[in-house]
Design a protein around this motif. Structure first.
Motif, mmCIF file in Angstrom:
data_model
loop_
_atom_site.group_PDB
_atom_site.id
_atom_site.type_symbol
_atom_site.label_atom_id
_atom_site.label_comp_id
_atom_site.label_asym_id
_atom_site.label_seq_id
_atom_site.Cartn_x
_atom_site.Cartn_y
_atom_site.Cartn_z
ATOM 1 N N VAL A 1 0.858 -1.201 0.000
ATOM 2 C CA VAL A 1 0.000 0.000 0.000
ATOM 3 C C VAL A 1 0.891 1.248 0.000
ATOM 4 C CG1 VAL A 1 -1.684 1.309 1.347
ATOM 5 C CG2 VAL A 1 -1.850 -1.190 1.219
ATOM 6 N N PRO A 2 0.646 2.170 -0.954
ATOM 7 C CA PRO A 2 1.438 3.409 -0.959
ATOM 8 C C PRO A 2 1.141 4.265 0.268
ATOM 9 C CG PRO A 2 0.081 3.218 -2.955
ATOM 10 C CD PRO A 2 -0.293 2.099 -2.060
ATOM 11 N N TYR B 1 0.960 7.508 0.401
ATOM 12 C CA TYR B 1 -0.038 8.476 -0.042
ATOM 13 C C TYR B 1 -0.116 8.387 -1.561
ATOM 14 C CZ TYR B 1 4.178 11.345 -0.579
ATOM 15 O OH TYR B 1 5.426 11.794 -0.909
ATOM 16 N N GLU B 2 -1.160 8.942 -2.105
ATOM 17 C CA GLU B 2 -1.415 8.799 -3.538
ATOM 18 C C GLU B 2 -0.307 9.443 -4.366
ATOM 19 O OE1 GLU B 2 -4.882 10.058 -6.668
ATOM 20 O OE2 GLU B 2 -5.426 9.738 -4.575
ATOM 21 N N GLY B 3 0.148 8.687 -5.367
ATOM 22 C CA GLY B 3 1.157 9.198 -6.283
ATOM 23 C C GLY B 3 2.595 8.962 -5.848
ATOM 24 N N THR B 4 2.814 8.244 -4.785
ATOM 25 C CA THR B 4 4.187 7.992 -4.329
ATOM 26 C C THR B 4 4.578 6.549 -4.613
ATOM 27 O OG1 THR B 4 5.699 8.114 -2.465
ATOM 28 C CG2 THR B 4 3.506 7.332 -1.994
ATOM 29 N N SER C 1 6.139 2.757 -0.130
ATOM 30 C CA SER C 1 5.040 1.941 0.391
ATOM 31 C C SER C 1 5.149 1.772 1.900
ATOM 32 C CB SER C 1 5.065 0.564 -0.271
ATOM 33 O OG SER C 1 6.208 -0.143 0.130
#
Length: 102
Positions: free
Chosen positions: A52-53, A55-58, A61
Motif C-alpha cells: 500500500v502506498p 499516499y497517492e502518487g508515491t 510503500s
C-alpha cells in the motif's frame, strides 16, 4: 585461581551483573528479531498490506517504511545496550573489582 578471582566469583554483585546483562540482551534481541519476523510473515502472508502506498502518487510503500523502521529500531536497541553497558554495567563491574581488591 588466585584469591582476587575467588572474591570476584563469590561476590553477589557479579550474579546481579550477569543476570541484568543477560536480561537486557535477550529482551532487546527478542524485540528486534520479533519485529523482523513479523515483518517477514506480513510479507509472506499478506504482501498486499505492505504494498500500500503511503499516499497517492508515491512509490514509497508501507512495507518500505516498516523496513526502515526496523533498521532504525535495531540501531536504537544497540544504543540502549551501549548506554546501559557504559553506565550501569561498567559501574557495577568497577564496584566488584574494588571490593575484590580489598
Amino acid at each position: 585461581m588466585n584469591q582476587q578471582q575467588l572474591r570476584i566469583y563469590r561476590n553477589p554483585k557479579l550474579g546481579q551483573l550477569v543476570r541484568s546483562r543477560q536480561r537486557l540482551a535477550w529482551s532487546l534481541t527478542l524485540l528486534v528479531l520479533g519485529s523482523f519476523f513479523c515483518y517477514l510473515m506480513a510479507g509472506i502472508l499478506r504482501p498486499h498490506w505492505l504494498a500500500v502506498p503511503l499516499y497517492e502518487g508515491t512509490l514509497l510503500s508501507v512495507g518500505g517504511l516498516l523496513g526502515a523502521a526496523i533498521i532504525v529500531m535495531a540501531w536504537l536497541a544497540t544504543g540502549v545496550y551501549a548506554w546501559f553497558a557504559n553506565t550501569r554495567f561498567d559501574r557495577l563491574s568497577q564496584e566488584i573489582l574494588q571490593e575484590s581488591a580489598q
